[in-house]
Design a protein around this motif. Structure first.
Motif, PDB file in Angstrom:
ATOM      1  N   PRO A 184       0.826  -1.217   0.000  1.00 46.03           N
ATOM      2  CA  PRO A 184       0.000   0.000   0.000  1.00 46.03           C
ATOM      3  C   PRO A 184       0.857   1.263   0.000  1.00 46.03           C
ATOM      4  O   PRO A 184       1.967   1.274   0.520  1.00 46.03           O
ATOM      5  CB  PRO A 184      -0.789  -0.114   1.305  1.00 46.03           C
ATOM      6  N   GLU A 185       0.302   2.299  -0.615  1.00 39.75           N
ATOM      7  CA  GLU A 185       0.976   3.602  -0.592  1.00 39.75           C
ATOM      8  C   GLU A 185       0.932   4.136   0.844  1.00 39.75           C
ATOM      9  O   GLU A 185      -0.060   4.006   1.532  1.00 39.75           O
ATOM     10  CB  GLU A 185       0.274   4.563  -1.542  1.00 39.75           C
ATOM     11  N   LEU A 186       2.021   4.756   1.260  1.00 37.02           N
ATOM     12  CA  LEU A 186       2.161   5.161   2.661  1.00 37.02           C
ATOM     13  C   LEU A 186       1.469   6.476   3.010  1.00 37.02           C
ATOM     14  O   LEU A 186       1.179   6.724   4.174  1.00 37.02           O
ATOM     15  CB  LEU A 186       3.645   5.293   3.016  1.00 37.02           C
TER      16      LEU A 186
ATOM     17  N   SER B 212      -0.125   7.020   6.713  1.00 26.90           N
ATOM     18  CA  SER B 212       0.796   7.767   7.566  1.00 26.90           C
ATOM     19  C   SER B 212       0.184   9.097   7.984  1.00 26.90           C
ATOM     20  O   SER B 212       0.399   9.570   9.099  1.00 26.90           O
ATOM     21  CB  SER B 212       2.126   8.005   6.839  1.00 26.90           C
ATOM     22  N   GLY B 213      -0.616   9.683   7.084  1.00 29.94           N
ATOM     23  CA  GLY B 213      -1.326  10.914   7.432  1.00 29.94           C
ATOM     24  C   GLY B 213      -2.309  10.687   8.566  1.00 29.94           C
ATOM     25  O   GLY B 213      -2.406  11.496   9.492  1.00 29.94           O
ATOM     26  N   VAL B 214      -3.035   9.570   8.504  1.00 29.23           N
ATOM     27  CA  VAL B 214      -3.966   9.227   9.593  1.00 29.23           C
ATOM     28  C   VAL B 214      -3.196   9.066  10.896  1.00 29.23           C
ATOM     29  O   VAL B 214      -3.582   9.602  11.940  1.00 29.23           O
ATOM     30  CB  VAL B 214      -4.761   7.944   9.265  1.00 29.23           C
TER      31      VAL B 214
ATOM     32  N   TRP C  74      -5.007   2.246  16.503  1.00 28.19           N
ATOM     33  CA  TRP C  74      -4.562   2.464  15.126  1.00 28.19           C
ATOM     34  C   TRP C  74      -3.078   2.164  14.950  1.00 28.19           C
ATOM     35  O   TRP C  74      -2.666   1.668  13.896  1.00 28.19           O
ATOM     36  CB  TRP C  74      -4.871   3.881  14.656  1.00 28.19           C
ATOM     37  N   MET C  75      -2.262   2.421  15.956  1.00 28.55           N
ATOM     38  CA  MET C  75      -0.819   2.281  15.768  1.00 28.55           C
ATOM     39  C   MET C  75      -0.390   0.854  15.410  1.00 28.55           C
ATOM     40  O   MET C  75       0.334   0.663  14.433  1.00 28.55           O
ATOM     41  CB  MET C  75      -0.057   2.809  16.993  1.00 28.55           C
ATOM     42  N   PRO C  76      -0.826  -0.196  16.119  1.00 26.01           N
ATOM     43  CA  PRO C  76      -0.442  -1.541  15.674  1.00 26.01           C
ATOM     44  C   PRO C  76      -1.089  -1.943  14.346  1.00 26.01           C
ATOM     45  O   PRO C  76      -0.486  -2.663  13.550  1.00 26.01           O
ATOM     46  CB  PRO C  76      -0.883  -2.456  16.819  1.00 26.01           C
ATOM     47  N   VAL C  77      -2.320  -1.476  14.102  1.00 24.56           N
ATOM     48  CA  VAL C  77      -2.969  -1.776  12.826  1.00 24.56           C
ATOM     49  C   VAL C  77      -2.202  -1.111  11.692  1.00 24.56           C
ATOM     50  O   VAL C  77      -1.943  -1.730  10.645  1.00 24.56           O
ATOM     51  CB  VAL C  77      -4.455  -1.327  12.838  1.00 24.56           C
ATOM     52  N   TYR C  78      -1.794   0.132  11.887  1.00 24.37           N
ATOM     53  CA  TYR C  78      -0.991   0.853  10.889  1.00 24.37           C
ATOM     54  C   TYR C  78       0.318   0.113  10.613  1.00 24.37           C
ATOM     55  O   TYR C  78       0.690  -0.106   9.453  1.00 24.37           O
ATOM     56  CB  TYR C  78      -0.725   2.271  11.390  1.00 24.37           C
ATOM     57  N   ALA C  79       1.011  -0.297  11.660  1.00 21.97           N
ATOM     58  CA  ALA C  79       2.276  -1.025  11.488  1.00 21.97           C
ATOM     59  C   ALA C  79       2.039  -2.325  10.728  1.00 21.97           C
ATOM     60  O   ALA C  79       2.811  -2.680   9.827  1.00 21.97           O
ATOM     61  CB  ALA C  79       2.904  -1.303  12.857  1.00 21.97           C
ATOM     62  N   CYS C  80       0.966  -3.006  11.062  1.00 25.91           N
ATOM     63  CA  CYS C  80       0.660  -4.279  10.428  1.00 25.91           C
ATOM     64  C   CYS C  80       0.327  -4.103   8.943  1.00 25.91           C
ATOM     65  O   CYS C  80       0.865  -4.809   8.092  1.00 25.91           O
ATOM     66  CB  CYS C  80      -0.516  -4.902  11.177  1.00 25.91           C
ATOM     67  N   LEU C  81      -0.529  -3.159   8.636  1.00 26.10           N
ATOM     68  CA  LEU C  81      -0.985  -2.979   7.258  1.00 26.10           C
ATOM     69  C   LEU C  81       0.062  -2.369   6.344  1.00 26.10           C
ATOM     70  O   LEU C  81       0.158  -2.739   5.170  1.00 26.10           O
ATOM     71  CB  LEU C  81      -2.239  -2.103   7.229  1.00 26.10           C
ATOM     72  N   TYR C  82       0.863  -1.444   6.883  1.00 24.67           N
ATOM     73  CA  TYR C  82       1.769  -0.684   6.014  1.00 24.67           C
ATOM     74  C   TYR C  82       3.223  -1.143   6.076  1.00 24.67           C
ATOM     75  O   TYR C  82       3.951  -0.987   5.101  1.00 24.67           O
ATOM     76  CB  TYR C  82       1.685   0.803   6.359  1.00 24.67           C
ATOM     77  N   TRP C  83       3.655  -1.671   7.189  1.00 21.31           N
ATOM     78  CA  TRP C  83       5.078  -1.991   7.329  1.00 21.31           C
ATOM     79  C   TRP C  83       5.381  -3.483   7.291  1.00 21.31           C
ATOM     80  O   TRP C  83       6.448  -3.880   6.809  1.00 21.31           O
ATOM     81  CB  TRP C  83       5.645  -1.347   8.607  1.00 21.31           C
ATOM     82  N   VAL C  84       4.471  -4.332   7.747  1.00 16.64           N
ATOM     83  CA  VAL C  84       4.691  -5.779   7.633  1.00 16.64           C
ATOM     84  C   VAL C  84       4.894  -6.195   6.164  1.00 16.64           C
ATOM     85  O   VAL C  84       5.810  -6.961   5.866  1.00 16.64           O
ATOM     86  CB  VAL C  84       3.549  -6.579   8.305  1.00 16.64           C
ATOM     87  N   PRO C  85       4.104  -5.686   5.201  1.00 11.99           N
ATOM     88  CA  PRO C  85       4.338  -6.070   3.795  1.00 11.99           C
ATOM     89  C   PRO C  85       5.695  -5.598   3.259  1.00 11.99           C
ATOM     90  O   PRO C  85       6.147  -6.102   2.237  1.00 11.99           O
ATOM     91  CB  PRO C  85       3.200  -5.379   3.028  1.00 11.99           C
ATOM     92  N   ARG C  86       6.327  -4.659   3.931  1.00  8.46           N
ATOM     93  CA  ARG C  86       7.611  -4.146   3.453  1.00  8.46           C
ATOM     94  C   ARG C  86       8.807  -4.832   4.118  1.00  8.46           C
ATOM     95  O   ARG C  86       9.944  -4.513   3.812  1.00  8.46           O
ATOM     96  CB  ARG C  86       7.677  -2.640   3.698  1.00  8.46           C
ATOM     97  N   LEU C  87       8.533  -5.758   5.035  1.00  6.38           N
ATOM     98  CA  LEU C  87       9.629  -6.461   5.713  1.00  6.38           C
ATOM     99  C   LEU C  87      10.164  -7.597   4.854  1.00  6.38           C
ATOM    100  O   LEU C  87       9.494  -8.213   4.102  1.00  6.38           O
ATOM    101  CB  LEU C  87       9.149  -7.000   7.064  1.00  6.38           C
TER     102      LEU C  87
END
Length: 199
Positions: free
Chosen positions: A61-63, A67-69, A186-199
């Motif tokens: 996903p585009e960040l 990230s704005g949220v 939101w913080m763990p959901v954000y990390a999961c949705l946006y950063w887990v796919p980039r690991l």
């Protein structure tokens, strides 16, 4: 047998701070239940990521929107903290102002969320990935919408003649606690949705 009055409780206050209020306990129970729902949805997301060969099946996903949220929610902690202090001090003028600010603060992540659904390049019915992404975004969006309505109702009440009493200030403090919950979820959901796919 004639009833005997043991104590006259008619002079007790109708509300109290934090744990002495039934509403506070109800709010806490609601947050625990909803927090469990978020934890289960995140667990499903992480499980699917381990059993699917390519995760995510769509481009990451585009960040920008997510990230704005996250940024808006983190910055919202400042007016939310001030609103809490004003409610404890029973400063009606500032509480009214704080509630109006929090209504505006609540609208910003909802506006960004509209863009966010498109940032994932997947529909809800395309795959398990699309379904769990939309469930996680939908859960959090539902909480944002519910809080917006609650804040608006509370703001209207604080502009009536019934506003300046301890019970209403307790309601504001409960609302402040719920906003902290929304940010925290939101913080763990954000990390999961946006950063887990980039690991």
């Amino acid at each position: 047998m004639k009833a005997r009055i043991v104590a006259d409780l008619s002079e007790l206050p109708i509300s109290g701070p934090r744990g002495s209020s039934p509403t506070w306990w109800g709010n806490l129970a609601f947050m625990l239940i909803e927090g469990t729902g978020f934890a289960l949805a995140v667990a499903v997301y992480l499980y699917l990521a381990t059993v699917v060969a390519t995760w995510p099946p769509a481009p990451p996903p585009e960040l920008a929107a997510g990230s704005g949220v996250a940024l808006v929610l983190l910055l919202s902690l400042i007016p939310n903290f001030l609103l809490s202090r004003w409610a404890k001090a029973q400063d009606l003028r500032r509480v009214r102002l704080g509630l109006l600010v929090m209504i505006g603060v609540n609208v910003l992540p909802l506006a960004l969320r509209v863009l966010e659904f498109g940032a994932f390049h997947v529909r809800w019915d395309e795959s398990a990935y699309g379904s769990i992404v939309w469930v996680l975004l939908g859960l959090h969006t539902t909480h944002l919408l519910a809080d917006l309505v609650e804040t608006m109702v509370l703001a209207v009440l604080m502009f009536t003649r019934h506003a300046d009493n301890p019970r209403r200030y307790g309601d504001v403090e409960d609302e402040v606690a719920y906003w902290y919950f929304i940010v925290a979820t939101w913080m763990p959901v954000y990390a999961c949705l946006y950063w887990v796919p980039r690991l």
